[in-house]
Design an enzyme around this catalytic site. Sequence first.
Site, mmCIF file in Angstrom:
data_model
loop_
_atom_site.group_PDB
_atom_site.id
_atom_site.type_symbol
_atom_site.label_atom_id
_atom_site.label_comp_id
_atom_site.label_asym_id
_atom_site.label_seq_id
_atom_site.Cartn_x
_atom_site.Cartn_y
_atom_site.Cartn_z
ATOM 1 N N GLY A 297 85.668 -23.013 53.953
ATOM 2 C CA GLY A 297 86.477 -23.707 52.623
ATOM 3 C C GLY A 297 87.575 -24.501 52.968
ATOM 4 C CG ASP B 215 91.749 -21.868 44.547
ATOM 5 O OD1 ASP B 215 92.367 -20.593 44.391
ATOM 6 O OD2 ASP B 215 92.064 -22.596 45.349
ATOM 7 C CG HIS C 136 119.281 -1.602 66.065
ATOM 8 N ND1 HIS C 136 119.581 -2.603 65.220
ATOM 9 C CD2 HIS C 136 119.671 -1.763 67.266
ATOM 10 C CE1 HIS C 136 120.605 -3.210 65.752
ATOM 11 N NE2 HIS C 136 120.627 -2.248 66.971
ATOM 12 C CD GLU D 11 81.052 -24.996 52.000
ATOM 13 O OE1 GLU D 11 81.511 -24.133 51.286
ATOM 14 O OE2 GLU D 11 81.384 -26.504 51.737
ATOM 15 N N GLY E 225 106.042 -33.411 44.432
ATOM 16 C CA GLY E 225 105.601 -32.159 44.079
ATOM 17 C C GLY E 225 106.200 -31.268 45.277
ATOM 18 C CB ALA F 61 102.568 -23.861 48.850
ATOM 19 C CB ILE F 62 100.710 -28.728 48.990
ATOM 20 C CG1 ILE F 62 99.404 -27.778 49.009
ATOM 21 C CG2 ILE F 62 100.221 -30.212 49.466
ATOM 22 C CD1 ILE F 62 98.071 -28.278 48.462
ATOM 23 C CB VAL G 155 94.217 -27.532 43.054
ATOM 24 C CG1 VAL G 155 94.842 -27.694 44.365
ATOM 25 C CG2 VAL G 155 94.830 -26.109 42.743
HETATM 26 P P1 NAD Z 1 101.762 -26.188 43.215
HETATM 27 O O1 NAD Z 1 101.168 -26.266 41.427
HETATM 28 O O2 NAD Z 1 102.222 -24.970 43.942
HETATM 29 O O3 NAD Z 1 103.046 -26.954 43.165
HETATM 30 C C1 NAD Z 1 102.864 -28.449 42.565
HETATM 31 C C2 NAD Z 1 104.555 -29.019 42.295
HETATM 32 O O4 NAD Z 1 104.348 -30.112 41.801
HETATM 33 C C3 NAD Z 1 105.051 -28.136 41.006
HETATM 34 O O5 NAD Z 1 106.311 -27.655 41.644
HETATM 35 C C4 NAD Z 1 105.405 -28.971 40.120
HETATM 36 O O6 NAD Z 1 106.457 -28.661 39.005
HETATM 37 C C5 NAD Z 1 105.139 -30.446 40.735
HETATM 38 N N1 NAD Z 1 104.917 -31.500 39.815
HETATM 39 C C6 NAD Z 1 103.716 -31.551 39.008
HETATM 40 N N2 NAD Z 1 103.718 -32.882 38.502
HETATM 41 C C7 NAD Z 1 104.630 -33.585 39.087
HETATM 42 C C8 NAD Z 1 105.041 -34.951 39.022
HETATM 43 N N3 NAD Z 1 104.275 -35.743 38.210
HETATM 44 N N4 NAD Z 1 106.074 -35.315 39.693
HETATM 45 C C9 NAD Z 1 106.663 -34.436 40.348
HETATM 46 N N5 NAD Z 1 106.452 -33.174 40.477
HETATM 47 C C10 NAD Z 1 105.321 -32.865 39.835
HETATM 48 O O7 NAD Z 1 100.688 -27.026 43.926
HETATM 49 P P2 NAD Z 1 100.476 -27.454 45.410
HETATM 50 O O8 NAD Z 1 101.992 -27.354 46.271
HETATM 51 O O9 NAD Z 1 99.657 -28.871 45.405
HETATM 52 O O10 NAD Z 1 99.432 -26.438 45.974
HETATM 53 C C11 NAD Z 1 98.148 -26.333 45.430
HETATM 54 C C12 NAD Z 1 97.631 -25.059 45.476
HETATM 55 O O11 NAD Z 1 97.624 -24.658 46.871
HETATM 56 C C13 NAD Z 1 98.646 -23.937 44.852
HETATM 57 O O12 NAD Z 1 98.095 -22.958 44.196
HETATM 58 C C14 NAD Z 1 99.344 -23.518 46.089
HETATM 59 O O13 NAD Z 1 99.928 -22.056 45.995
HETATM 60 C C15 NAD Z 1 98.166 -23.446 47.285
HETATM 61 N N6 NAD Z 1 98.955 -23.582 48.406
HETATM 62 C C16 NAD Z 1 99.396 -22.429 49.088
HETATM 63 C C17 NAD Z 1 100.092 -22.413 50.283
HETATM 64 C C18 NAD Z 1 100.563 -21.376 50.945
HETATM 65 O O14 NAD Z 1 100.284 -20.114 50.455
HETATM 66 N N7 NAD Z 1 101.470 -21.317 51.846
HETATM 67 C C19 NAD Z 1 100.100 -23.485 50.909
HETATM 68 C C20 NAD Z 1 99.351 -24.654 50.361
HETATM 69 C C21 NAD Z 1 98.714 -24.689 49.152
#
Ligand code: NAD
Length: 461
Positions: free
Chosen positions: A38, A307, A440, A32, A179, A182-183, A271
Site C-alpha cells: 500500500g 483510511d 543513564h 491489490e 499544508g 506530517a507530509i 487525503v
Molecule cells: P494533514 O491533514 O495531516 O495536514 C494537512 C495540513 O494542511 C493541515 O495542517 C491543514 O490545516 C493544512 N491545509 C489544509 N488546506 C490548506 C490550504 N488550502 N492551504 C494551506 N494549508 C492547508 O495531511 P497530510 O500532511 O497531507 O497527510 C495526509 C495523511 O497522511 C495524514 O493522515 C497524515 O497523518 C498521514 N501521514 C503521516 C505521516 C507520519 O505519521 N509520519 C507521514 C505522512 C503522512
Amino acid sequence: MATDLIIIGGGSAGYVAAIRAAQLGKQVICIEKERVGGTCLNWGCIPTKALLESAELYRKMAKAAGTYGVEAQGVTANWEAMVARSRTVSDRLCGGIEFLFKKHGIERLQGTARILAPGVVELTAPDGTVSELRAPKILIATGARTREIPAFPMDGKRIIGSKQALTLPSVPASMLVIGSGAIGSEFSYLYSCLGCKVTLVEALSNLLPNEDDDVSKAMERAFKKSGMTCLVGAKVESVVTTEGGVEAHITRPGKPDTHVQAEVCLVAVGVVPVVPEATGLQLTERGFVQVNERYETNLAGVYAAGDCIGGVMLAHAASYEAVQAVEGMFLSGAVPKKPALVPGCMYCHPQVASVGLRERELRQSGIAYKVGKFPFQAIGRAVAAGSTDGFVKLLFGAEHGELLGAHIVGEGATELIATPQLGISSELTDADLHAMIFAHPTLGEAIHEATLAADGVPIHA
Ligand code: NAD
C-alpha cells in the site's frame, strides 16, 4: 478450498488483515491493483523515512561534522542515489510481505475489485480479464489518496503530490509546500536539508496545527533556523504554472499579500478516501465507508478498515483496525475495539511525537492537570550526541497524578514516545514514573526529569 475472506486492498490494513485471518486458519484472497504494501510501504511512510535518513546523514556530514571533530570535505548529496536507495528499501519490504503471504498460504490477486453484492466480488485483472469471486466475508481496505485543491489541480510536474515528491528527477532550487501536517512538514524538511529554498504555507494559525502550541512553536523556530520560510494563517489564493515553475498568490489577514515563485508546488492538504465500486454501500457525509462498532458496513458480511473509514488516518491505526475487524469476524466472543491511544510521529529534525491528550483538549474539557516539561539541553546523553533541541512534556491529572498525555520534540522522539504510551495505557501515575530507574546516560532520562518537573523537583534544572 472455499475462500473465507476476500480483502480488497493490500496496504497497512489489507495485508495485516490477510495475515491475521490466515493465522486464524482462514482461506484468504487479497486483491491489490499495484504492489502489496500500500501507500505506507510503496509511496509513504517507508520511502520517506529512507530519504529523510539520507538527508539527515548529509546534513550532519556537511554542516555538523566539524563540531564532532570529524573532517569532512567535499560532501555532496546525490539525489538520484538517495531515491534509488529509498526505492530499494520499499522494494525489500514489499517483497517481505509477498513472502509472508506465501508462508501463510494467502492468495494474492492483481487487479481492480468491485463488490457486486454481499459475498460477490468482480475482479478485473491488468490484462482486462474479468472474473467473479465469492466468499462469505469481504473486507474493504482501499485506503486514501492525496486531496487535491480544485482551483489548481495537480499536473504531476509543477503541482505535485507526495508520490511525485518521492521521485523528483532532481532537487528543485525552490519549492512551495501547501499544508504543514506530517507530509508537508517532512517533505519541507527533506528538501530544505538538501539545499532547496522551501516556503511552507499553513492555513491555520500554527505549523503542525494538530500538535500542542509549544510543539508547533518549537518546530517553527527549528524550521526557520534551517532556512525555511514559514507562512502561517495564510491562504493560497491561486497557483499558476509559469515557464520556470509556479507562482502563488498568498493572502494573510492583516498582512500584505505575498507572491511566491517556486520551481515546484507540493500540495499536502490531507487525503480523501478511496472507495471501491460497491452497489448500495453506505458512505458518510465526507465520503468514508460507514461502519458499525464491528467494522461492518450496511452490506451484510462486508467490512471495512483503515483510511477508507476515516478516523485516525495512520498506518498503525489502520493495521489495528484490520486486526480488530478480522478477530470480530472469526473469533467467537471477540469484541472489536476502535483505536483509542494512537501515537503520532513526525520525522523531521528535530522529530516530533505525541500520544494521549493535548493541553488544549484538557483545558477544553475542564480537566485539572499539571505539566512537567524538561529540555534535552540538560540531558547528558543529548549533549554528548549534540542533539539538544527540544523537550519532553508530560501531562498528569492534577488530583490523582495519572499520565494523560506526552509530547516530545527532539532526537529520538519517535522511539521515546513508546514509554509514555505504555504509561498511559497502564494508567501509571507520576509517582510510578518517579519510582522508575531510567538508564543513564539515555535520552529517556528526559521522561523521568519531566515527571519530576511536574512535581517541582527536577534534578537537573
Ligand atoms: P494533514 O491533514 O495531516 O495536514 C494537512 C495540513 O494542511 C493541515 O495542517 C491543514 O490545516 C493544512 N491545509 C489544509 N488546506 C490548506 C490550504 N488550502 N492551504 C494551506 N494549508 C492547508 O495531511 P497530510 O500532511 O497531507 O497527510 C495526509 C495523511 O497522511 C495524514 O493522515 C497524515 O497523518 C498521514 N501521514 C503521516 C505521516 C507520519 O505519521 N509520519 C507521514 C505522512 C503522512
